[in-house]
Enzyme design. Sequence first.
Site, PDB file in Angstrom:
ATOM      1  N   ASP A  87       2.764  -0.373  -2.106  1.00 64.15           N
ATOM      2  CA  ASP A  87       3.370   0.922  -1.795  1.00 64.15           C
ATOM      3  C   ASP A  87       4.424   0.853  -0.707  1.00 64.15           C
ATOM      4  OD1 ASP A  87       1.120   0.510   0.122  1.00 64.15           O
ATOM      5  OD2 ASP A  87       1.815   2.434   0.904  1.00 64.15           O
ATOM      6  N   ASP A  90       2.716  -3.162   3.262  1.00 64.62           N
ATOM      7  CA  ASP A  90       1.441  -3.871   3.191  1.00 64.62           C
ATOM      8  C   ASP A  90       1.265  -4.469   1.796  1.00 64.62           C
ATOM      9  OD1 ASP A  90       0.825  -1.717   1.552  1.00 64.62           O
ATOM     10  OD2 ASP A  90      -0.200  -0.617   3.126  1.00 64.62           O
ATOM     11  N   TYR A 238      -3.990   7.361   2.387  1.00 57.41           N
ATOM     12  CA  TYR A 238      -3.502   8.287   1.368  1.00 57.41           C
ATOM     13  C   TYR A 238      -4.575   9.298   0.993  1.00 57.41           C
ATOM     14  CZ  TYR A 238       0.696   5.476   0.910  1.00 57.41           C
ATOM     15  OH  TYR A 238       1.878   4.821   1.165  1.00 57.41           O
ATOM     16  N   GLU A 496       9.287   1.346   8.337  1.00 58.22           N
ATOM     17  CA  GLU A 496       8.600   0.908   7.122  1.00 58.22           C
ATOM     18  C   GLU A 496       9.188   1.595   5.888  1.00 58.22           C
ATOM     19  OE1 GLU A 496       4.087  -0.044   5.548  1.00 58.22           O
ATOM     20  OE2 GLU A 496       4.364   1.529   7.053  1.00 58.22           O
TER      21      GLU A 496
END
Length: 517
Positions: A87, A90, A238, A496
């Site tokens: 995603d 990571d 999430y 990120e």
Amino acid sequence: MRNIIMCSIHISLLILAAAGISVMATAGTTAASSRFDYADALSKSILFFEGQRSGRLPPSQRMTWRKSSALHDGFDVHRDLVGGYYDAGDNVKFNFPMAFTTTMLSWSVIEFGQLMGPELQHALEAIRWGTDYLLKATRVPDSVVGAVGDPNADHSCWQRPEDMDTPRTSYVVNKQKPGSEVSAEIAAALAASSMVFRHSDRAYAAVLLRRAMQLFEFADKYRGSYNDSIAAGVCPFYCDFNGYMDELIWGASWLYKATKAPSYWNYVKNNINYLEYNNIVVRNVNGNPVPSSQGGSITEFGWDAKHAGINILVSQWVMKDPHNSNPFVPKADQFICSILPESPAPKSVSYSRGGLLFKPGGSNLQHATSISFLLLVYGRYMKLANKVVDCGNNVHVTPARLVSFTRGQVDYILGSNPLGMSYMVGFGQKFPKNVHHRGSVLPSVAKHPQHIDCHVGYSYFNGHDPNQNVLTGAIVGGPAEDDTFKDSRFDAPQSEPTTYINAPFVGVLAFFKALHH
């Protein structure tokens, strides 16, 4: 060849006209923003997805510093779960935001695919990389894989995806432990993507649509949040903060768009007014309830909340139908008026002095790209319906105004901001060099074939050198509300990238590429 080019230009002009922009109207604005190469930005925004690929990479892989990874995913549950996307920075596959990414890539192609030129094929490949995996994740009836990879173990390491040796746990929802939000979002993704492949691969499109219908039935029949069922695999990263009703309505909306079956439209109409009144229990990583808001706002749109997206999507087929336009079109109008600075309506966003829109929380550019996409799409629908939005106090919003507003957001992201910084990696002369992304920070397998252990990678993370591999096309979280940007991999909210920042921007860039062709 000339006839093909002229045909392509003609199609582009027709689509631009549908968005409320005439060739003459653009003449005065092109010079101001033509210094940005939108075609290059579009190409790179799609290339980014190759840097996020999990699984066995094909010979056609263009981001060559990435190699195959996670080739045994699903082994713990006796399934083949190889593939899909990481995603963000990571090495976890969170299927809820992955499905939303796939939905938005598909919607980008549905609306603007004809403007993508040679990049259309790459966009289709990006979608199919997601849908192939989502089909695997939903292969077992009444069972959906919600995530792969222990997120806490993964986040405690700084490893290349090619090296990772943290647990690749599969987190599964089923009848007894439901997950309506992830199941319905995958249904939306597969329904939308079935429309994308309808002409190029009819058999594949039929498989996607059939699975979408099955998933929606499962999500609706066995209602419950994956917050309760697989919290250890998805929270707090999430957690679903807006409940699952929006995903159910979103999924039904896409299924209606794909099938025109009245049952899905009736579902949308019968449930839309309950959307604001969901009771949600959000749990932390330990399974304990944490405070959360109720329902959600019609001005929210992203991987978690689908509210504004539902109203924009549905408005396409009800804008000229007074019997069915309420509440969808009035709420879509309210969303528009909550965004534009000149509108007297209460605002759902704030603005930096440089002009970038902001919403609370980190990774702000996800909001800028998603909202920009919705505004462009709504502008197209408005033009076809000969509609103008009345925000009050004599503020009337035309499709052309939505385009000009969106161009301001796009150009800010690409470098027209107080720092002169492009927030797309590899685009322009000045862009983030210290992106919070494991594969980008660590040396490639080609340069460093030896295994890099879990904690050894932190020596690279803590170093002062720029990232070793350029994650071309990645749009990072973006600047702070005072227009400053640290370019530090320690500041994940700013540095990120995520797949769901890029996905809606693909469609937006395709539009501006054609506009300034």
